[in-house]
Scaffold this motif. Structure first.
Motif, mmCIF file in Angstrom:
data_model
loop_
_atom_site.group_PDB
_atom_site.id
_atom_site.type_symbol
_atom_site.label_atom_id
_atom_site.label_comp_id
_atom_site.label_asym_id
_atom_site.label_seq_id
_atom_site.Cartn_x
_atom_site.Cartn_y
_atom_site.Cartn_z
ATOM 1 N N GLN A 115 0.815 -1.216 0.000
ATOM 2 C CA GLN A 115 0.000 0.000 0.000
ATOM 3 C C GLN A 115 0.846 1.262 0.000
ATOM 4 O OE1 GLN A 115 -3.199 -0.081 2.826
ATOM 5 N NE2 GLN A 115 -3.423 2.126 2.876
ATOM 6 N N GLU A 116 1.970 1.237 0.712
ATOM 7 C CA GLU A 116 2.794 2.444 0.791
ATOM 8 C C GLU A 116 3.490 2.775 -0.525
ATOM 9 O OE1 GLU A 116 4.965 -0.885 3.135
ATOM 10 O OE2 GLU A 116 2.915 -0.154 2.808
ATOM 11 N N GLN A 117 3.465 1.852 -1.485
ATOM 12 C CA GLN A 117 4.042 2.118 -2.800
ATOM 13 C C GLN A 117 2.976 2.061 -3.891
ATOM 14 O OE1 GLN A 117 7.601 -0.732 -2.441
ATOM 15 N NE2 GLN A 117 8.506 1.039 -3.459
ATOM 16 N N ALA A 118 1.769 2.475 -3.546
ATOM 17 C CA ALA A 118 0.649 2.394 -4.481
ATOM 18 C C ALA A 118 0.876 3.219 -5.743
ATOM 19 C CB ALA A 118 -0.639 2.854 -3.789
ATOM 20 N N ASP A 119 1.780 4.199 -5.689
ATOM 21 C CA ASP A 119 2.048 5.007 -6.880
ATOM 22 C C ASP A 119 2.727 4.203 -7.985
ATOM 23 O OD1 ASP A 119 4.251 4.866 -5.083
ATOM 24 O OD2 ASP A 119 5.249 6.481 -6.175
ATOM 25 N N LEU A 120 3.204 2.997 -7.658
ATOM 26 C CA LEU A 120 3.830 2.144 -8.673
ATOM 27 C C LEU A 120 2.797 1.360 -9.486
ATOM 28 C CD1 LEU A 120 6.829 0.645 -6.643
ATOM 29 C CD2 LEU A 120 6.731 2.787 -7.946
ATOM 30 N N VAL A 121 1.573 1.274 -8.980
ATOM 31 C CA VAL A 121 0.546 0.472 -9.657
ATOM 32 C C VAL A 121 0.260 0.973 -11.070
ATOM 33 C CG1 VAL A 121 -1.868 -0.274 -9.589
ATOM 34 C CG2 VAL A 121 -0.497 -0.304 -7.495
ATOM 35 N N PRO A 122 -0.003 2.278 -11.284
ATOM 36 C CA PRO A 122 -0.281 2.733 -12.653
ATOM 37 C C PRO A 122 0.865 2.455 -13.625
ATOM 38 C CG PRO A 122 -0.869 4.427 -11.051
ATOM 39 C CD PRO A 122 -0.110 3.385 -10.313
ATOM 40 N N ILE A 123 2.095 2.472 -13.119
ATOM 41 C CA ILE A 123 3.249 2.198 -13.975
ATOM 42 C C ILE A 123 3.206 0.755 -14.462
ATOM 43 C CG2 ILE A 123 5.770 2.084 -14.032
ATOM 44 C CD1 ILE A 123 5.774 4.277 -11.879
ATOM 45 N N ALA A 124 2.923 -0.170 -13.542
ATOM 46 C CA ALA A 124 2.847 -1.582 -13.918
ATOM 47 C C ALA A 124 1.678 -1.839 -14.864
ATOM 48 C CB ALA A 124 2.718 -2.446 -12.662
ATOM 49 N N ILE A 125 0.548 -1.204 -14.618
ATOM 50 C CA ILE A 125 -0.610 -1.366 -15.501
ATOM 51 C C ILE A 125 -0.269 -0.877 -16.907
ATOM 52 C CG2 ILE A 125 -2.980 -0.615 -15.944
ATOM 53 C CD1 ILE A 125 -2.727 -2.633 -13.679
ATOM 54 N N LYS A 126 0.451 0.224 -17.000
ATOM 55 C CA LYS A 126 0.847 0.762 -18.302
ATOM 56 C C LYS A 126 1.750 -0.207 -19.051
ATOM 57 C CE LYS A 126 2.808 4.912 -20.448
ATOM 58 N NZ LYS A 126 3.419 6.248 -20.192
ATOM 59 N N GLU A 127 2.530 -0.996 -18.315
ATOM 60 C CA GLU A 127 3.428 -1.973 -18.941
ATOM 61 C C GLU A 127 2.716 -3.276 -19.299
ATOM 62 O OE1 GLU A 127 6.487 -1.476 -19.961
ATOM 63 O OE2 GLU A 127 6.368 0.604 -19.257
ATOM 64 N N GLY A 128 1.417 -3.372 -18.990
ATOM 65 C CA GLY A 128 0.658 -4.549 -19.400
ATOM 66 C C GLY A 128 0.230 -5.473 -18.285
ATOM 67 N N PHE A 129 0.496 -5.120 -17.028
ATOM 68 C CA PHE A 129 0.059 -5.952 -15.912
ATOM 69 C C PHE A 129 -1.454 -5.826 -15.723
ATOM 70 C CE2 PHE A 129 4.496 -6.115 -15.038
ATOM 71 C CZ PHE A 129 4.698 -7.218 -14.220
ATOM 72 N N ASN A 130 -2.050 -6.865 -15.140
ATOM 73 C CA ASN A 130 -3.481 -6.885 -14.862
ATOM 74 C C ASN A 130 -3.725 -7.027 -13.364
ATOM 75 O OD1 ASN A 130 -4.565 -6.881 -17.622
ATOM 76 N ND2 ASN A 130 -3.586 -8.885 -17.788
ATOM 77 N N TYR A 131 -4.854 -6.491 -12.912
ATOM 78 C CA TYR A 131 -5.244 -6.666 -11.514
ATOM 79 C C TYR A 131 -5.619 -8.127 -11.273
ATOM 80 C CZ TYR A 131 -5.649 -1.571 -11.441
ATOM 81 O OH TYR A 131 -5.399 -0.235 -11.531
ATOM 82 N N HIS A 132 -5.163 -8.680 -10.157
ATOM 83 C CA HIS A 132 -5.518 -10.054 -9.800
ATOM 84 C C HIS A 132 -6.405 -10.076 -8.560
ATOM 85 C CE1 HIS A 132 -4.945 -14.225 -8.320
ATOM 86 N NE2 HIS A 132 -4.915 -14.506 -9.609
ATOM 87 N N HIS A 133 -5.912 -9.537 -7.464
ATOM 88 C CA HIS A 133 -6.733 -9.411 -6.266
ATOM 89 C C HIS A 133 -6.099 -8.381 -5.334
ATOM 90 C CE1 HIS A 133 -3.695 -12.283 -4.718
ATOM 91 N NE2 HIS A 133 -3.962 -11.739 -3.539
ATOM 92 N N ALA A 134 -6.851 -7.975 -4.349
ATOM 93 C CA ALA A 134 -6.360 -7.005 -3.368
ATOM 94 C C ALA A 134 -6.762 -7.456 -1.976
ATOM 95 C CB ALA A 134 -6.916 -5.613 -3.655
ATOM 96 N N GLU A 135 -5.906 -7.171 -1.025
ATOM 97 C CA GLU A 135 -6.154 -7.417 0.388
ATOM 98 C C GLU A 135 -5.741 -6.159 1.141
ATOM 99 O OE1 GLU A 135 -7.401 -9.986 1.987
ATOM 100 O OE2 GLU A 135 -7.466 -11.574 0.473
ATOM 101 N N PRO A 136 -6.186 -6.007 2.392
ATOM 102 C CA PRO A 136 -5.713 -4.851 3.160
ATOM 103 C C PRO A 136 -4.187 -4.815 3.197
ATOM 104 C CG PRO A 136 -7.531 -5.902 4.305
ATOM 105 C CD PRO A 136 -7.189 -6.797 3.145
ATOM 106 N N GLY A 137 -3.612 -3.748 2.676
ATOM 107 C CA GLY A 137 -2.163 -3.595 2.721
ATOM 108 C C GLY A 137 -1.442 -3.842 1.412
ATOM 109 N N TYR A 138 -2.105 -4.463 0.425
ATOM 110 C CA TYR A 138 -1.402 -4.713 -0.834
ATOM 111 C C TYR A 138 -2.379 -4.980 -1.968
ATOM 112 C CZ TYR A 138 -2.296 -9.783 -0.819
ATOM 113 O OH TYR A 138 -2.896 -11.015 -0.858
#
Length: 368
Positions: A150-173
């Motif tokens: 969660q503390e590095q959530a700003d990295l998520v859009p970068i990974a999505i732009k590179e082609g990653f897909n959402y799989h699941h989420a839990e509290p904290g990640y």
């Protein structure tokens, strides 16, 4: 690894090699960096070495090396310093030193990225992620599992732009995935698809059933006396969840419906339905329970009232006359109470697949 000769080096010390930094966020710039280390070996670009220093990892240094670097680094690095070692010591073989994400192989030809060692800089992450994907593709890897805290959530859009897909989420990640082979269907398993609910059928010797009226419920269930129900918690057994829910809603302490604590006739009936809450599927288990206490203490946040009600009155409610599935489930519970039906029994066994002790549920009416 480039060998350098820092200016004003203490007499008697040999040239040292740059391998990393004490801090991911150095306060210097390229001009100061190149003026401090003019003796870089031919063929090593300042840009590449700068990247290695800016995003490298800290290694243990000898006291004399630390003193030298802090002495040399104060003017340019504000005391944060560059980590150095003797040229006789081999450079580390970790992925980060090679400009790749720290990761390890899974059992299915894929990659699991270490979430604790992701670059803190978004720019560094984007660059290293692209390099890592290229490297893994060359190695013939399949799926990539990228867990971002969660503390590095700003990295998520970068990974999505590179082609990653959402799989699941839990509290904290959040977990992201990437399937590398272009001409193969993705074989990665889907994320969680089910929620699991439980209900407790508690009946006494007077053929009275413990029931509740909920404060907040779907309109079709409003005012209906029903079994105590709820969802199981993470890593909670089905029967443990049923016991907990009954106790939370009514205050009753429960006992599993068996004299043998290792063999429990608990799961009487199971319902499976799809596309309910948030388009997820739902598994619902009804368990047979016996009361150990007899004083009702309701959960006032969720429950309007709780009481014992005779079976005839319970089943005489219009809701159960119209809801054939609920009526059939209660009929099966009654048959179990009258020893006319045997539900699934939980047996604790150890599986060789994972070495864990867990419950196997089956009908053991005929012993084998």
């Amino acid at each position: 690894m480039a060998t350098i000769s820092p200016p004003n080096m203490t007499e008697g010390l040999r040239p040292l090699s740059i391998i990393g930094s004490y801090n991911y966020h150095l306060s210097t710039n390229r001009r100061n960096f190149t003026s401090l280390f003019p003796g870089l070996a031919t063929g090593i670009s300042y840009e590449r070495l700068w990247s290695t220093i800016s995003y490298g990892r800290v290694l243990n240094l000898s006291p004399i090396s630390k003193n030298l670097i802090f002495q040399q680094g104060r003017n340019v690095f504000n005391g944060k310093g560059v980590a150095v070692i003797s040229p006789k010591i081999s450079s580390p073989s970790s992925s980060s030193t090679l400009g790749l994400l720290d990761a390890y192989d899974d059992e299915y030809g894929g990659i699991i990225v270490d979430p604790e060692r992701l670059p803190s800089s978004a720019n560094a992450f984007a660059s290293i992620l692209r390099a890592s994907l290229s490297n893994w593709k060359l190695k013939g890897k399949k799926g990539v599992w990228l867990k971002i805290l969660q503390e590095q959530a700003d990295l998520v859009p970068i990974a999505i732009k590179e082609g990653f897909n959402y799989h699941h989420a839990e509290p904290g990640y959040i977990m992201l995935t990437y399937w590398i082979p272009d001409h193969e269907p993705c074989m990665l398993p889907n994320g969680p698809t089910h929620q699991i609910g439980v209900g407790g059928f508690v009946i006494n010797e007077n053929r009275e059933v413990l029931v509740v009226k909920e404060k907040l419920c779907p309109c079709q269930c409003s005012g209906v006396w029903k079994l105590p129900t709820g969802f199981i918690n993470k890593s909670e057994e089905i029967f443990s969840g049923a016991i907990r829910e009954v106790k939370e809603e009514t205050g009753y302490k429960m006992l599993l419906n068996s004299a043998d604590s290792q063999l429990v006739d608990i799961i009487v009936v199971t319902r499976h339905v799809h596309k309910v809450a948030f388009e997820q599927s739902d598994l619902f288990f009804v368990c047979m329970l016996k009361p150990l206490s007899f004083e009702i203490t309701i959960d006032e946040k969720e429950i309007q009232a709780a009481k014992w009600i005779h079976l005839d009155e319970f089943l005489g409610q219009s809701f159960y006359e119209e809801d054939h599935m609920s009526k059939r489930a209660i009929d099966i519970c009654i048959a179990t109470y009258e020893n006319l039906y045997s539900g699934f029994t939980g047996h604790q066994l150890t599986s060789k697949f994972d070495g864990k002790l867990s419950y196997l549920y089956y009908n053991d009416l005929q012993k084998f």
